[in-house]
Design a protein around this motif. Sequence first.
Motif, PDB file in Angstrom:
ATOM      1  N   ASP A  15       0.250  -1.199   0.055  1.00  0.00           N
ATOM      2  CA  ASP A  15      -0.290   0.010  -0.072  1.00  0.00           C
ATOM      3  C   ASP A  15       0.956   1.464   0.149  1.00  0.00           C
ATOM      4  N   PRO A  21      -1.280  -6.545   2.305  1.00  0.00           N
ATOM      5  CA  PRO A  21      -2.254  -6.871   2.392  1.00  0.00           C
ATOM      6  C   PRO A  21      -2.324  -7.337   3.857  1.00  0.00           C
ATOM      7  N   PHE A  24      -2.162 -10.556   3.595  1.00  0.00           N
ATOM      8  CA  PHE A  24      -1.199 -11.337   2.289  1.00  0.00           C
ATOM      9  C   PHE A  24      -0.646 -13.203   3.288  1.00  0.00           C
ATOM     10  N   ASN A 248      -3.723  -0.422  -5.069  1.00  0.00           N
ATOM     11  CA  ASN A 248      -2.979  -1.106  -3.946  1.00  0.00           C
ATOM     12  C   ASN A 248      -3.320  -0.653  -2.199  1.00  0.00           C
ATOM     13  N   GLU A 250      -6.810  -1.138  -2.099  1.00  0.00           N
ATOM     14  CA  GLU A 250      -7.328  -1.598  -1.575  1.00  0.00           C
ATOM     15  C   GLU A 250      -7.161  -2.991  -1.724  1.00  0.00           C
ATOM     16  N   HIS A 251      -5.518  -3.446  -1.879  1.00  0.00           N
ATOM     17  CA  HIS A 251      -4.870  -4.561  -1.963  1.00  0.00           C
ATOM     18  C   HIS A 251      -5.490  -5.557  -2.676  1.00  0.00           C
ATOM     19  N   THR A 254      -4.188  -9.537  -3.656  1.00  0.00           N
ATOM     20  CA  THR A 254      -4.346 -10.347  -3.065  1.00  0.00           C
ATOM     21  C   THR A 254      -5.885 -10.323  -3.105  1.00  0.00           C
ATOM     22  N   TYR A 255      -6.873  -9.088  -2.863  1.00  0.00           N
ATOM     23  CA  TYR A 255      -8.857  -9.328  -3.595  1.00  0.00           C
ATOM     24  C   TYR A 255      -8.426 -10.436  -4.790  1.00  0.00           C
TER      25      TYR A 255
END
Length: 266
Positions: A15, A21, A24, A248, A250-251, A254-255
């Motif tokens: 981020d 995240p 993660f 980034n 809002e991650h 990994t989303y």
Amino acid sequence: MIKIIFSDMDGTLLDDEGRLPPDFDEVMAELKGRGVIFAPASGRQYFALIEQMEKYKDDFMFLAENGAFSVYQGKEICSSPMKMDHIRRIVAAADAHNGIYPILCGKKNAYVREEWRPYIGEARKYFTHSIIVENFFSIDDEFIKIALCDCERGDAEHNVFPVINEFSSELQVCLSGNYWVDVLNPGTNKGWAIKAVQKKFGFKAEECAAFGDYMNDFEMLQAVDYSYAMDNAYHEVKSAARFITRSNAEHGVTYQIKEFIRQGLI
């Protein structure tokens, strides 16, 4: 099915505060259980990546220095050492302009000169193994990249890139962040490294995913079928990707990986 996932770090996986995240570890455990390799692909130094990803050093594949030095489980996959003549000329061009600070990136270490001292903290964000030297040209190492920083103004696109871009007919010159321009051997980039990985491990483009946000990710996104630009990505990077995911902040990495699992792509 996706077998390997390449991800840029700054502006992509991390981020805006440089944090991973919150989910993660959970997502990485899921990937490992499904036999999928995660591969940070960054302009950062290999040692800097290892330091940040210490618990995963034996699991992840690391494409460091914008692909110029790639390592998996402690073994080199590929590298692209530069010629000393090119290095001398780039350093001379930087020295002819105030406010451009070069870092020589070697396999053993990163090297800065005394004028870097006020900004050594900025250097060590990305080059944790870095030392101050008097002379660049008496060092025993193989140099794989020159990183040039606009430490004082933070506008490398206008203050560094025009100076160094005159070498683009001979070398790979890439805007890699607000502060940074990277110079590598011609054709050496994250996409080049991914193709070396694909050849060595037998991965097809349709078995690879990648995430990026800046111009040093352009070729990486072109080397895989599942190419994702972050919502916060540089506009030209979005044009190189097949898909857009969350930012980034809002991650998005990994989303999207969890979406791959949900969709049965992993």
